[in-house]
Design a protein around this motif. Sequence first.
Motif, PDB file in Angstrom:
ATOM      1  N   ASP A   1      -4.971  -4.303  -1.821  1.00  0.00           N
ATOM      2  CA  ASP A   1      -4.465  -3.700  -3.388  1.00  0.00           C
ATOM      3  C   ASP A   1      -3.045  -4.969  -4.279  1.00  0.00           C
ATOM      4  OD1 ASP A   1      -4.899  -2.584  -5.737  1.00  0.00           O
ATOM      5  OD2 ASP A   1      -4.738  -0.013  -4.469  1.00  0.00           O
ATOM      6  N   LEU A   2      -3.506  -5.046  -4.790  1.00  0.00           N
ATOM      7  CA  LEU A   2      -2.426  -5.727  -5.255  1.00  0.00           C
ATOM      8  C   LEU A   2      -2.346  -4.644  -6.623  1.00  0.00           C
ATOM      9  CD1 LEU A   2      -3.002  -9.797  -4.570  1.00  0.00           C
ATOM     10  CD2 LEU A   2      -1.724  -7.747  -3.126  1.00  0.00           C
ATOM     11  N   SER A   3      -2.888  -4.485  -7.051  1.00  0.00           N
ATOM     12  CA  SER A   3      -3.067  -3.886  -8.598  1.00  0.00           C
ATOM     13  C   SER A   3      -1.715  -3.421  -9.076  1.00  0.00           C
ATOM     14  CB  SER A   3      -4.229  -2.724  -8.959  1.00  0.00           C
ATOM     15  OG  SER A   3      -3.616  -1.946  -7.916  1.00  0.00           O
ATOM     16  N   SER A   4      -0.533  -2.614  -8.660  1.00  0.00           N
ATOM     17  CA  SER A   4       0.508  -2.001  -8.332  1.00  0.00           C
ATOM     18  C   SER A   4       1.591  -3.573  -8.867  1.00  0.00           C
ATOM     19  CB  SER A   4       1.633  -1.355  -8.102  1.00  0.00           C
ATOM     20  OG  SER A   4       1.656  -2.441  -6.745  1.00  0.00           O
ATOM     21  N   LEU A   5       0.824  -4.502  -8.861  1.00  0.00           N
ATOM     22  CA  LEU A   5       2.479  -5.551  -8.862  1.00  0.00           C
ATOM     23  C   LEU A   5       1.839  -6.383 -10.491  1.00  0.00           C
ATOM     24  CD1 LEU A   5       1.988  -7.855  -5.696  1.00  0.00           C
ATOM     25  CD2 LEU A   5       4.050  -6.811  -6.871  1.00  0.00           C
ATOM     26  N   ARG A   6       2.821  -5.968 -11.290  1.00  0.00           N
ATOM     27  CA  ARG A   6       3.219  -6.411 -12.621  1.00  0.00           C
ATOM     28  C   ARG A   6       3.226  -7.889 -12.369  1.00  0.00           C
ATOM     29  NH1 ARG A   6       6.946  -3.648 -14.343  1.00  0.00           N
ATOM     30  NH2 ARG A   6       8.443  -5.128 -14.563  1.00  0.00           N
ATOM     31  N   ALA A   7       4.281  -8.333 -11.825  1.00  0.00           N
ATOM     32  CA  ALA A   7       3.594  -9.972 -11.275  1.00  0.00           C
ATOM     33  C   ALA A   7       4.476  -9.966  -9.813  1.00  0.00           C
ATOM     34  CB  ALA A   7       4.646 -10.413 -12.715  1.00  0.00           C
ATOM     35  N   ALA A   8       4.733 -11.292  -9.338  1.00  0.00           N
ATOM     36  CA  ALA A   8       5.091 -11.612  -8.839  1.00  0.00           C
ATOM     37  C   ALA A   8       6.723 -13.222  -9.346  1.00  0.00           C
ATOM     38  CB  ALA A   8       4.773 -12.428  -7.241  1.00  0.00           C
ATOM     39  N   GLY A   9       7.453 -13.040  -9.117  1.00  0.00           N
ATOM     40  CA  GLY A   9       8.477 -13.946  -8.780  1.00  0.00           C
ATOM     41  C   GLY A   9       7.944 -15.237  -8.337  1.00  0.00           C
ATOM     42  N   ALA A  10       8.759 -16.632  -8.067  1.00  0.00           N
ATOM     43  CA  ALA A  10       8.856 -17.331  -7.498  1.00  0.00           C
ATOM     44  C   ALA A  10       9.507 -18.595  -7.294  1.00  0.00           C
ATOM     45  CB  ALA A  10       6.954 -18.170  -7.525  1.00  0.00           C
ATOM     46  N   GLY A  11      10.466 -17.611  -6.183  1.00  0.00           N
ATOM     47  CA  GLY A  11      11.954 -18.911  -6.324  1.00  0.00           C
ATOM     48  C   GLY A  11      11.788 -20.252  -5.859  1.00  0.00           C
ATOM     49  N   SER A  12      11.612 -21.233  -6.559  1.00  0.00           N
ATOM     50  CA  SER A  12      10.482 -22.661  -5.491  1.00  0.00           C
ATOM     51  C   SER A  12      11.227 -23.385  -7.322  1.00  0.00           C
ATOM     52  CB  SER A  12       9.892 -22.709  -4.993  1.00  0.00           C
ATOM     53  OG  SER A  12       9.289 -23.937  -4.608  1.00  0.00           O
TER      54      SER A  12
ATOM     55  N   ALA B   1       0.871  -1.095   0.246  1.00  0.00           N
ATOM     56  CA  ALA B   1      -0.099   0.059  -0.266  1.00  0.00           C
ATOM     57  C   ALA B   1       0.681   0.853  -0.018  1.00  0.00           C
ATOM     58  CB  ALA B   1      -0.851   0.299   0.952  1.00  0.00           C
ATOM     59  N   ALA B   2       1.641   0.894   0.533  1.00  0.00           N
ATOM     60  CA  ALA B   2       2.664   2.575   0.883  1.00  0.00           C
ATOM     61  C   ALA B   2       3.239   2.075  -0.320  1.00  0.00           C
ATOM     62  CB  ALA B   2       3.640   2.670   1.858  1.00  0.00           C
ATOM     63  N   HIS B   3       4.095   2.006  -0.268  1.00  0.00           N
ATOM     64  CA  HIS B   3       4.904   1.996  -2.068  1.00  0.00           C
ATOM     65  C   HIS B   3       4.613   1.099  -3.311  1.00  0.00           C
ATOM     66  CE1 HIS B   3       8.498   2.517   1.168  1.00  0.00           C
ATOM     67  NE2 HIS B   3       7.624   1.934   1.898  1.00  0.00           N
ATOM     68  N   ARG B   4       3.806   0.740  -3.482  1.00  0.00           N
ATOM     69  CA  ARG B   4       3.527   0.418  -4.893  1.00  0.00           C
ATOM     70  C   ARG B   4       4.837  -0.189  -5.905  1.00  0.00           C
ATOM     71  NH1 ARG B   4      -1.696  -0.776  -4.273  1.00  0.00           N
ATOM     72  NH2 ARG B   4      -1.910  -0.258  -7.048  1.00  0.00           N
ATOM     73  N   PRO B   5       4.838  -1.868  -5.227  1.00  0.00           N
ATOM     74  CA  PRO B   5       5.502  -1.725  -6.189  1.00  0.00           C
ATOM     75  C   PRO B   5       5.271  -2.801  -7.176  1.00  0.00           C
ATOM     76  CG  PRO B   5       5.101  -3.391  -4.261  1.00  0.00           C
ATOM     77  CD  PRO B   5       4.480  -2.036  -4.269  1.00  0.00           C
ATOM     78  N   THR B   6       6.630  -2.667  -8.157  1.00  0.00           N
ATOM     79  CA  THR B   6       5.505  -3.404  -9.897  1.00  0.00           C
ATOM     80  C   THR B   6       6.293  -5.615  -9.550  1.00  0.00           C
ATOM     81  OG1 THR B   6       7.741  -2.469 -10.479  1.00  0.00           O
ATOM     82  CG2 THR B   6       5.947  -1.085 -10.829  1.00  0.00           C
ATOM     83  N   LEU B   7       6.959  -5.217  -9.127  1.00  0.00           N
ATOM     84  CA  LEU B   7       7.571  -6.582  -8.769  1.00  0.00           C
ATOM     85  C   LEU B   7       7.900  -7.264  -7.043  1.00  0.00           C
ATOM     86  CD1 LEU B   7      10.124  -6.919 -11.896  1.00  0.00           C
ATOM     87  CD2 LEU B   7       7.930  -7.542 -12.025  1.00  0.00           C
ATOM     88  N   THR B   8       7.597  -8.820  -6.834  1.00  0.00           N
ATOM     89  CA  THR B   8       8.085  -9.097  -5.758  1.00  0.00           C
ATOM     90  C   THR B   8       8.232 -10.655  -6.453  1.00  0.00           C
ATOM     91  OG1 THR B   8       8.042  -8.767  -3.752  1.00  0.00           O
ATOM     92  CG2 THR B   8       6.460  -9.569  -4.824  1.00  0.00           C
ATOM     93  N   LEU B   9       9.359 -10.904  -4.950  1.00  0.00           N
ATOM     94  CA  LEU B   9       9.939 -12.505  -5.773  1.00  0.00           C
ATOM     95  C   LEU B   9       9.187 -13.150  -3.519  1.00  0.00           C
ATOM     96  CD1 LEU B   9      11.658 -14.948  -7.044  1.00  0.00           C
ATOM     97  CD2 LEU B   9      13.280 -14.005  -4.918  1.00  0.00           C
ATOM     98  N   LEU B  10       8.923 -14.101  -4.131  1.00  0.00           N
ATOM     99  CA  LEU B  10       8.317 -15.137  -2.998  1.00  0.00           C
ATOM    100  C   LEU B  10       8.766 -16.337  -2.952  1.00  0.00           C
ATOM    101  CD1 LEU B  10       4.607 -13.988  -3.521  1.00  0.00           C
ATOM    102  CD2 LEU B  10       6.076 -12.807  -1.768  1.00  0.00           C
ATOM    103  N   VAL B  11       8.034 -16.984  -2.081  1.00  0.00           N
ATOM    104  CA  VAL B  11       8.335 -18.567  -1.868  1.00  0.00           C
ATOM    105  C   VAL B  11       7.648 -19.040  -1.616  1.00  0.00           C
ATOM    106  CG1 VAL B  11      11.000 -19.108  -1.702  1.00  0.00           C
ATOM    107  CG2 VAL B  11       9.774 -18.795   0.284  1.00  0.00           C
ATOM    108  N   PRO B  12       6.705 -20.390  -1.989  1.00  0.00           N
ATOM    109  CA  PRO B  12       5.362 -21.503  -1.735  1.00  0.00           C
ATOM    110  C   PRO B  12       5.514 -20.992  -0.232  1.00  0.00           C
ATOM    111  CG  PRO B  12       6.815 -22.832  -2.728  1.00  0.00           C
ATOM    112  CD  PRO B  12       7.642 -21.565  -2.811  1.00  0.00           C
ATOM    113  N   ALA B  13       6.006 -21.093   0.865  1.00  0.00           N
ATOM    114  CA  ALA B  13       5.904 -20.941   2.268  1.00  0.00           C
ATOM    115  C   ALA B  13       5.068 -18.799   3.341  1.00  0.00           C
ATOM    116  CB  ALA B  13       6.360 -21.217   3.624  1.00  0.00           C
ATOM    117  N   VAL B  14       5.906 -18.229   2.094  1.00  0.00           N
ATOM    118  CA  VAL B  14       5.394 -17.164   1.687  1.00  0.00           C
ATOM    119  C   VAL B  14       3.853 -16.449   1.777  1.00  0.00           C
ATOM    120  CG1 VAL B  14       5.783 -14.696   1.378  1.00  0.00           C
ATOM    121  CG2 VAL B  14       7.764 -15.714   2.115  1.00  0.00           C
ATOM    122  N   MET B  15       4.172 -17.325  -0.109  1.00  0.00           N
ATOM    123  CA  MET B  15       2.698 -17.433  -0.618  1.00  0.00           C
ATOM    124  C   MET B  15       1.401 -17.727   0.317  1.00  0.00           C
ATOM    125  SD  MET B  15       3.786 -18.726  -4.583  1.00  0.00           S
ATOM    126  CE  MET B  15       2.562 -18.243  -5.058  1.00  0.00           C
ATOM    127  N   GLN B  16       1.794 -18.623   1.185  1.00  0.00           N
ATOM    128  CA  GLN B  16       0.744 -19.039   1.995  1.00  0.00           C
ATOM    129  C   GLN B  16       0.280 -18.906   2.774  1.00  0.00           C
ATOM    130  OE1 GLN B  16      -0.613 -22.536   1.375  1.00  0.00           O
ATOM    131  NE2 GLN B  16      -1.860 -21.522   3.347  1.00  0.00           N
TER     132      GLN B  16
END
Length: 485
Positions: free
Chosen positions: A253-264, A226-241
Amino acid sequence: MWRWIEEHAAARPQATAIGFEGEAIAYAGLQRRILACTAMLAARGIGRGDRVAFLGANHPAQLVLLFACARLGAIQVPLNWRLAAPELRFILEDSGAGLLLATADMAEAAHRALPPGCALLAAEAAEADAPAPAAMGGDDDPVLLVYTSGTTGRPKGALLDQRAVRTNALNAEHAFGLTAADRVLTVLPMFHVGGLNIQTTPALMAGAEVVLLPRFDPAAFLAALAAHRPTLTLLVPAVMQALVAHPGWAAADLSSLRAAGAGSSEVPLPLIEAFHARGVPVQQVYGATETCPIAIVQTRAEALAAPGSLGRPALHAAARVVDAAGRALPDGMPGEIQLRGANLARGYWQAPEATEAAFRGGWFASGDVGVRDAEGRYWFTDRLKHVIISGGENIYPAELERVLRDAPGVAEGAVCGRPDPRWGEVPVLVVVPGEGFDRDALLRHFAGQLARFKHPRDVVVVPALPRTVLGKVQVEALRALARGG
């Protein structure tokens, strides 16, 4: 790679490079910090090839140190702050680090782990007033020595040069469409190549902004969205859960994110679908510490077209599937995934035999089983290595078994993974009890010897370990016992 910051500081000095705990560090300010850190290192005799360790949660000081090391041709050794003091001490001794920079919250842990001959310095004050020496580091100089859990019970250091980091950044830039207009939210720990190199260092190469959170917390993550409106981020399954299960997920509000990478290597499809349902494609990234790590990756279009696949070889990487003899297999046939490219590590630090076993003819043997389909996409199917992946962390049974050997009341034992809905897998002890066996005392035996995330979660008691006729423990039978226990 040190030129990235220097060039952005000259061209766009006031553009924000790093946001951290309310502070915005411009590229010009980041360059000044790097030069001051370079001067400090040089004043302490750090030069080409010397190792400097860093211990701390995500902090701008780690990135400052990385680029200062790059200027000098020195090598940063990022330390996993989750490790116990004996584990940290082993890495410091094995790497031969002459200097350890630790953040204030890690000072006590640093003192406990510090070996003789290694100096300790506050990471937040790593600078000097003297002018920085002329830059010496280049593509051929190693810049990162990242330790990965070892199958023999001791971690191995993967040695990555500046060319590997630059090639990896180019792979990320292509896969994620990174530009200077992007804002990357980094929440995964930068002591891993995933948190450091999948989006963070590539963002700095592109001139983008990196917003650093010290550690992942679902509420803090949603607040940062909400504060920074990032366009990208990186997650792993435990974080996604953790995010999907958080009470604030539905209204976020996830609308700023163009995509989320998933490192696993394997992301559960329901988690991917939960993000896709909110309009955020999940771009899977496949690789290892030894590949810096981006080797196979999904673009945004691929993430939407084939959810659950690993993607295709990165722009500056190659992949293949081989049989046990190293022969390439046709599409649709499962085999070991092997990887190649300028992003590969040079090998393992002072471990020529392990290097020879893993890096064969220019290819890195991943130890993972996968298939390539007719469209050229790769899919993960299984692991050759007896590794437990818990919450995105690699745990090798040999590490726990080394500690288990000294446990009282155990005649013999082995370690394997058990499926877990929150962490993916957790380590479980399968033991034959001896005189004085005490289950609770056995679980307490690991305290202070291994990081908490490596501690076994359960003990399964059996009359004998399942073994082959040659006496080798049968891994699949062991796992079946752990699931049933």
